[in-house]
Motif scaffolding. Structure first.
Motif, PDB file in Angstrom:
ATOM      1  N   HIS A 212      52.284  -7.773 -82.176  1.00  0.00           N
ATOM      2  CA  HIS A 212      52.384  -8.889 -81.125  1.00  0.00           C
ATOM      3  C   HIS A 212      53.446  -9.788 -81.276  1.00  0.00           C
ATOM      4  N   HIS A 213      53.828 -10.092 -82.411  1.00  0.00           N
ATOM      5  CA  HIS A 213      55.110 -11.107 -82.917  1.00  0.00           C
ATOM      6  C   HIS A 213      56.136 -10.368 -82.212  1.00  0.00           C
ATOM      7  N   GLU A 214      56.566  -9.107 -82.393  1.00  0.00           N
ATOM      8  CA  GLU A 214      57.558  -8.482 -81.928  1.00  0.00           C
ATOM      9  C   GLU A 214      57.700  -8.496 -80.301  1.00  0.00           C
ATOM     10  N   ILE A 215      56.437  -8.107 -79.747  1.00  0.00           N
ATOM     11  CA  ILE A 215      56.496  -8.254 -78.513  1.00  0.00           C
ATOM     12  C   ILE A 215      56.804  -9.540 -77.731  1.00  0.00           C
ATOM     13  N   ARG A 216      56.340 -10.759 -78.413  1.00  0.00           N
ATOM     14  CA  ARG A 216      56.612 -11.917 -77.726  1.00  0.00           C
ATOM     15  C   ARG A 216      58.071 -12.149 -77.862  1.00  0.00           C
ATOM     16  N   GLN A 217      58.567 -12.151 -79.253  1.00  0.00           N
ATOM     17  CA  GLN A 217      59.998 -12.544 -79.522  1.00  0.00           C
ATOM     18  C   GLN A 217      60.796 -11.456 -78.568  1.00  0.00           C
ATOM     19  N   ILE A 218      60.910 -10.240 -78.377  1.00  0.00           N
ATOM     20  CA  ILE A 218      61.672  -9.336 -77.383  1.00  0.00           C
ATOM     21  C   ILE A 218      61.457  -9.809 -76.091  1.00  0.00           C
ATOM     22  N   GLY A 219      60.255 -10.032 -75.739  1.00  0.00           N
ATOM     23  CA  GLY A 219      59.859 -10.615 -74.260  1.00  0.00           C
ATOM     24  C   GLY A 219      60.456 -11.762 -73.708  1.00  0.00           C
ATOM     25  N   ASP A 220      60.537 -12.607 -74.887  1.00  0.00           N
ATOM     26  CA  ASP A 220      61.141 -14.102 -74.481  1.00  0.00           C
ATOM     27  C   ASP A 220      62.696 -13.838 -74.249  1.00  0.00           C
ATOM     28  N   TRP A 221      63.417 -13.180 -75.257  1.00  0.00           N
ATOM     29  CA  TRP A 221      64.821 -12.596 -74.859  1.00  0.00           C
ATOM     30  C   TRP A 221      65.076 -12.171 -73.805  1.00  0.00           C
ATOM     31  N   LEU A 222      64.109 -11.027 -73.332  1.00  0.00           N
ATOM     32  CA  LEU A 222      64.454 -10.629 -72.167  1.00  0.00           C
ATOM     33  C   LEU A 222      64.251 -11.502 -70.792  1.00  0.00           C
ATOM     34  N   LYS A 223      63.340 -12.274 -71.014  1.00  0.00           N
ATOM     35  CA  LYS A 223      63.089 -13.331 -69.911  1.00  0.00           C
ATOM     36  C   LYS A 223      64.162 -14.431 -69.853  1.00  0.00           C
ATOM     37  N   ARG A 224      64.692 -14.738 -71.063  1.00  0.00           N
ATOM     38  CA  ARG A 224      65.896 -15.877 -71.154  1.00  0.00           C
ATOM     39  C   ARG A 224      67.167 -15.249 -70.510  1.00  0.00           C
ATOM     40  N   ASN A 225      67.242 -13.820 -70.689  1.00  0.00           N
ATOM     41  CA  ASN A 225      68.519 -13.339 -70.249  1.00  0.00           C
ATOM     42  C   ASN A 225      68.572 -12.626 -69.196  1.00  0.00           C
ATOM     43  N   ASN A 226      67.421 -12.648 -68.365  1.00  0.00           N
ATOM     44  CA  ASN A 226      67.129 -11.671 -67.078  1.00  0.00           C
ATOM     45  C   ASN A 226      67.579 -10.493 -67.360  1.00  0.00           C
ATOM     46  N   ILE A 227      66.935  -9.622 -68.395  1.00  0.00           N
ATOM     47  CA  ILE A 227      67.050  -8.383 -68.488  1.00  0.00           C
ATOM     48  C   ILE A 227      65.956  -7.692 -67.843  1.00  0.00           C
ATOM     49  N   LEU A 250      46.489  -5.669 -76.769  1.00  0.00           N
ATOM     50  CA  LEU A 250      47.657  -5.355 -76.866  1.00  0.00           C
ATOM     51  C   LEU A 250      48.393  -5.416 -75.557  1.00  0.00           C
ATOM     52  N   TYR A 251      47.795  -4.932 -74.506  1.00  0.00           N
ATOM     53  CA  TYR A 251      48.206  -4.651 -73.144  1.00  0.00           C
ATOM     54  C   TYR A 251      48.385  -6.119 -72.463  1.00  0.00           C
ATOM     55  N   GLU A 252      47.412  -6.847 -72.819  1.00  0.00           N
ATOM     56  CA  GLU A 252      47.417  -8.375 -72.360  1.00  0.00           C
ATOM     57  C   GLU A 252      48.429  -9.226 -72.745  1.00  0.00           C
ATOM     58  N   GLU A 253      48.940  -8.900 -73.948  1.00  0.00           N
ATOM     59  CA  GLU A 253      50.118  -9.517 -74.839  1.00  0.00           C
ATOM     60  C   GLU A 253      51.330  -8.930 -73.892  1.00  0.00           C
ATOM     61  N   VAL A 254      51.725  -7.778 -73.647  1.00  0.00           N
ATOM     62  CA  VAL A 254      52.813  -7.230 -72.976  1.00  0.00           C
ATOM     63  C   VAL A 254      52.843  -7.583 -71.600  1.00  0.00           C
ATOM     64  N   GLN A 255      51.668  -7.861 -71.074  1.00  0.00           N
ATOM     65  CA  GLN A 255      51.623  -8.614 -69.676  1.00  0.00           C
ATOM     66  C   GLN A 255      52.110  -9.889 -69.575  1.00  0.00           C
ATOM     67  N   ALA A 256      51.695 -10.634 -70.578  1.00  0.00           N
ATOM     68  CA  ALA A 256      52.090 -11.989 -70.667  1.00  0.00           C
ATOM     69  C   ALA A 256      53.533 -12.389 -71.185  1.00  0.00           C
ATOM     70  N   SER A 257      54.140 -11.318 -72.179  1.00  0.00           N
ATOM     71  CA  SER A 257      55.386 -11.638 -72.757  1.00  0.00           C
ATOM     72  C   SER A 257      56.374 -10.896 -71.969  1.00  0.00           C
ATOM     73  N   PHE A 258      56.135  -9.886 -71.263  1.00  0.00           N
ATOM     74  CA  PHE A 258      57.287  -9.041 -70.570  1.00  0.00           C
ATOM     75  C   PHE A 258      57.693  -9.681 -69.426  1.00  0.00           C
ATOM     76  N   PRO A 259      58.999  -9.732 -69.069  1.00  0.00           N
ATOM     77  CA  PRO A 259      59.380 -10.047 -67.736  1.00  0.00           C
ATOM     78  C   PRO A 259      58.938  -9.242 -66.633  1.00  0.00           C
ATOM     79  N   ASP A 260      58.726  -9.723 -65.188  1.00  0.00           N
ATOM     80  CA  ASP A 260      58.494  -8.901 -64.276  1.00  0.00           C
ATOM     81  C   ASP A 260      57.665  -7.510 -64.370  1.00  0.00           C
ATOM     82  N   VAL A 261      56.590  -7.599 -64.905  1.00  0.00           N
ATOM     83  CA  VAL A 261      55.783  -6.234 -65.531  1.00  0.00           C
ATOM     84  C   VAL A 261      55.522  -5.536 -64.178  1.00  0.00           C
TER      85      VAL A 261
END
Length: 502
Positions: A212-227, A250-261
């Motif tokens: 979950h920590h990895e998902i949040r960290q990577i998701g935040d980077w993707l959002k900040r950089n519009n990837i 787990l899927y809820e974390e992905v939904q919340a963390s990743f951009p433009d799901v």
């Protein structure tokens, strides 16, 4: 099989020549520049350097039989030493393969290729604007690939470009692999990070916290950089080994963390072990709009499943397939393995007949590979497998069956120590292809691996240079260091996409 190479002493040739020898012999011992009287064959090379470099190879068996071959290639002036060696290795390999084929009577349909991704070669030529006929000619001349395999490569490349029209423009997006390193039991042929889940709930809890920590960290980077994310793939292990509640979180974390799901083109969950599938878990998949899953029989012979350590029944595979269908899973993949212990054409014919009753949207046909770290390889004498001729017949049966039932090949990869020097081919009904499988095999895009044992493959958007980075394979090491590995991936991503982010 002991082979003595004379006339070549550069150690850089040892590995490629050994790999080619392994295509012909189960155990080969290749020595460079040594004269050993107990060798089964001696191969003498003569290299004539020039603008058109030629190589002559003479193979003499212990019994005195002689086989000759030659090959040539233009090696232009001004190349780097590394580039010139690569071309020289190609011409040496072609002469070497030819004398080995003449000696053994075994024709290698993939020619001198020993790598995983042959279709990349054809993609490269087509992306550069080369006509198909010219590309095919070069593949045949440069690598000695058979017409049959070139035709298969072309079918696959054509399908991939039809399925992903912007295939060559995916470099500024990423895909995500999420690894769950647990299974009910570990299969005898498996070398993936996979730990029997029973009694490991503490490890599971800790692992999921790190994931979950990895998902949040990577998701935040993707959002900040519009990837953007192209695809997400849950693999392992078996991702459905964890509980329905853990899957939901787990899927809820992905939904919340990743951009433009909602714009992600494809999400796949490996539910490969039928003994992990429950109505509750299928409800979770439906809740998060995931309808592409894998349910993998591998074989429909119960004795085979027992021999390879899959503790589920054939009936359970069929029942879980029907349950998934009834609960709205509209894109189901099934894996079959050719050459499992004790199986021949008769058993494989039965497996294909059983597959016909289900007709999944896609069918991946694997050829058994003796992977170095697997239980099967460590105890090879316990597992009797079919010979090369029968393996080829089974692959032919798979090709005919898929064609008859309107499946088309859409991705391909090869492995070391694969039976019959064949390949693994993914077939699908039109428009049901796995985009992730295409992307990972053709290496057109960065794939960020999250979770225990997950590998990341970072591809430079400008140069195409590949950098690999892997998380720890065992849960304890992962739990101790997941934050550090997440930070390291972000550091690599910053460097990789720096031009795109300006």
């Amino acid at each position: 099989m002991k082979i003595n190479i004379i006339g070549i002493e550069d150690d850089r040739f040892l590995r490629p020549l050994s790999l080619i020898a392994n295509l012909f012999f189960e155990e080969s011992d290749v020595a460079l520049g040594e004269v050993e009287t107990d060798a089964d064959a001696k191969i003498e090379f003569s290299i004539n350097y020039g603008k058109l470099t030629s190589v002559n190879a003479s193979l003499t068996t212990r019994e005195g039989a002689v086989f000759l071959a030659d090959a040539e290639k233009e090696i232009p002036q001004g190349l780097s030493e590394k580039e010139a060696f690569k071309l020289l290795k190609n011409v040496v390999s072609r002469a070497y393969l030819t004398v080995l084929q003449d000696w053994t009577g075994i024709v290698q349909k993939w020619g001198i290729l020993t790598g995983v991704r042959p279709t990349k070669l054809l993609h490269k030529k087509m992306h550069e604007g080369m006509e198909k006929q010219a590309a095919h000619h070069e593949l045949k001349e440069q690598y000695l690939i058979s017409d049959e395999k070139i035709e298969l490569m072309q079918q696959i490349v054509d399908r991939q470009l039809a399925v992903i029209p912007d295939f060559y423009d995916l470099k500024n997006e990423v895909s995500i692999y999420i690894g769950i390193p647990f299974c009910p039991t570990k299969c005898a042929y498996c070398t993936f990070p996979a730990y029997a889940i029973n009694g490991r709930q503490g490890s599971v809890d800790s692992f999921l916290g790190g994931l979950h920590h990895e998902i949040r960290q990577i998701g935040d980077w993707l959002k900040r950089n519009n990837i953007k994310i192209t695809t997400v793939y849950y693999g392992g292990g078996t991702p459905t080994s964890i509980t329905a509640e853990e899957m939901d979180m787990l899927y809820e974390e992905v939904q919340a963390s990743f951009p433009d799901v909602e714009k992600i083109r494809e999400v796949t969950v490996e539910a490969g072990r039928p003994d992990t599938i429950t109505p509750e878990k299928l409800e979770v998949l439906k809740k998060w709009s995931i309808d592409r899953i894998s349910i993998n029989p591998q074989s429909y012979i119960q004795e085979t499943l027992k021999a390879i350590g899959r503790h589920h029944t054939v009936e359970e595979t069929v029942d879980k397939f029907h349950l998934a269908r009834e609960m709205g899973m509209n894109n189901i993949n099934m894996d079959l393995i050719i050459g499992l212990p004790g199986e021949g054409t008769k058993e494989f014919a039965h497996t294909l007949a059983e597959s016909e009753k289900l007709m999944p949207e896609s069918l991946t046909v694997h050829t058994l590979s003796f992977k170095r770290a697997s239980e099967m390889t460590k105890n090879k004498n316990k597992y009797k497998v079919a010979d090369r001729s029968e393996i080829e017949k089974m692959m032919g049966m798979a090709e005919a069956w898929t064609k008859q039932h309107n499946y088309v090949p859409y991705y391909l990869y090869r492995q070391k120590n694969i039976l019959g020097n064949l390949e693994n081919v993914g077939y699908s009904m039109p428009e049901q292809e796995s985009l992730y499988n295409i992307i990972i095999m053709e290496e057109q895009q960065t794939i960020i691996g999250l979770g225990c044992g997950a590998s990341s493959k970072f591809i430079d958007p400008e140069t195409g240079v590949i950098t690999q980075f892997s998380n720890p394979k065992d849960p304890k090491s992962y739990n101790d260091s997941f934050a550090e590995y997440a930070d390291k991936k972000i550091e690599i991503l910053d460097s990789l996409f720096k031009k795109a982010l300006l």
